[in-house]
Design a protein around this motif. Sequence first.
Motif, PDB file in Angstrom:
ATOM      1  N   ARG A 158      -0.670   7.841   3.446  1.00 35.73           N
ATOM      2  CA  ARG A 158      -0.553   6.387   3.378  1.00 35.73           C
ATOM      3  C   ARG A 158       0.616   5.811   4.166  1.00 35.73           C
TER       4      ARG A 158
ATOM      5  N   LEU B  44       0.817  -1.201   0.000  1.00 41.20           N
ATOM      6  CA  LEU B  44       0.000   0.000   0.000  1.00 41.20           C
ATOM      7  C   LEU B  44       0.866   1.273   0.000  1.00 41.20           C
TER       8      LEU B  44
ATOM      9  N   LEU C 233      -3.187   3.217  -6.394  1.00 34.34           N
ATOM     10  CA  LEU C 233      -3.753   3.185  -5.048  1.00 34.34           C
ATOM     11  C   LEU C 233      -5.036   4.009  -4.993  1.00 34.34           C
TER      12      LEU C 233
END
Length: 504
Positions: A384, A342, A350
């Motif tokens: 993130r 991720l 993403l």
Amino acid sequence: MSRIAYLQEKKMSEIRLRFPPSPTGYLHIGGARTAIYNWLFAKKHNATLILRIEDTDIERSTKDSIEGIIDGLNWLGITWDEGPYYQSDHISEHVESAHKLVETGHAYKCFCTKEDLDAKRQAAVSAKITYQYDRTCLNLSAEEISSKEEQKIPYTIRFKVPGGEGSLVFEDKVYGRIERTYRDIEDFVILRSNGTPLYLLSNVVDDIRDRISHIIRGQDGLGNTPRQILIYEALGAPVPVFAHMSLTLDPKKAKISKRSHGEVVTVQFYKENGFLPWALINFLVLLGWSPANDQEIFTKEELIQAFSLEGMNKANSIFNYQKDHPKFFTDPKALSINGHYLQTMPVEELAFLVKDFLQKAELWDDAYVNDKKEWFLSTIDLIRSRFHVLTDFAGPGRAYFSDDYEMDPKPVKKNLTKHEKIGEWLGMLADRYESLPEFNKEDAERVTRELADELDIKPGILINGTRTVVTGQAAGAGLFDVLMAIGRERVIARLEKFSREGLS
RNA sequence: GUCCCCAUCGUCUAGCCAGGUCCAGGACACCGGCCUUUCACGCCGGCGACACGAGUUCAAAUCUCGUUGGGGACGCCA
């Protein structure tokens, strides 16, 4: 070599595998792992992978399960070349094979009643003696058999295991040489008295028809293998290569099953909880397999390249999830691998996945792919670094997309409640931001520090307080990056609201 | 009860087949430090295992045997 001989040889040497789930529940991680190994092996050897639904347990098989399994496979990106085939379409073949085995003397009719057998088994158990079918019906004369048939006494068909001192030996690709004496194998039933075949038989007959050359399955199938090999031999079919894989157990070393472990062991659960399919595969493949080196993160191509049966571990592995763990809702390593992907995948890719989760949480705005695309991408990229699953964007990341977000009680206590005058201070900070000619990182940071200086407090108090108010979270990226992402207006509004109303 | 399989850090594992380079390597988790404004980021470090007992050998995590522990299979389930 003639063309026919060539084709025949090619046919014989063709590598064919199958994944044969029984549709009695959704795809769980153990099943997925089996599918993954078969798929990787097939890809590596340019082989054919077949999906065969073993739906002959009418009681427990459901259409929902079939769909669920296929959905799970599709989500994971596991592809097959043939099928889905359905075992139930071939029952007559299985029955035929059973009768053929009787004709060739490899099996016989057994007229013993279930009640008799149960009684014998019971007696053996209470006497602590090993129970095995006593072959009463093997010794029936031709007259006795036809007489019983005339009386329409129902019968099962039992496979006649070779007698004598011999034993069955085979070479498992993972476990090596396995030996089982004939004496330890009882004459097992292959056809029920109601005329329907049993799994042991159906499975072999299907594998022969589908020309399966390699069987990669769980170690729980190891005990069945000698009996199945017996069937292959009796049917005059080539015996495939067997590779049994270690099992995946729970922390108490019990076999995992949806019934006792619930959602955490289903593939669906990972889909819903923000896993990337490839990350799940990457995690699962490492449960019981490893390459010859220390590599743990693989691209699809790398994995296919690296995969081999040699790397399979014989010992069972544990899927290390703790029920109700405050921090890890599943195996920490799975989370870590997911986090890795991720955090390192291309942001555009993403963003596309995050969209789904924001939509589900009703946080999506179409502007994120138009006017606000640049903002959206950089915000995703900013936040993130602390996230491990896609659902985090709508959870801890909610404040970036909505004014309606939760305040985590921990930082509230630590950064706000603790300081009596924090409301007043943050109100002052809001004013400073307001009067800035331009709201940029450098100036925001400068005025924040200046204010701290004037108030004679540590800048950290203002910074942490602001983070808590503005994001509701204890952790995040550098505060001034956060402020830029959220934007001046929203930052000021949130600070002022807190200053006025405190925690409402 | 019978048979089969397995046994390295808390977890996933490397090493074992071809014994010395292993007072056992990596990853996750955990702990500490650094950085810093915070942190579940990053960097550095730490904790932490060859199940036990014999045997073979100059030498054993690696080979052999036994013990213990764990798992699986023994159905007219799949």
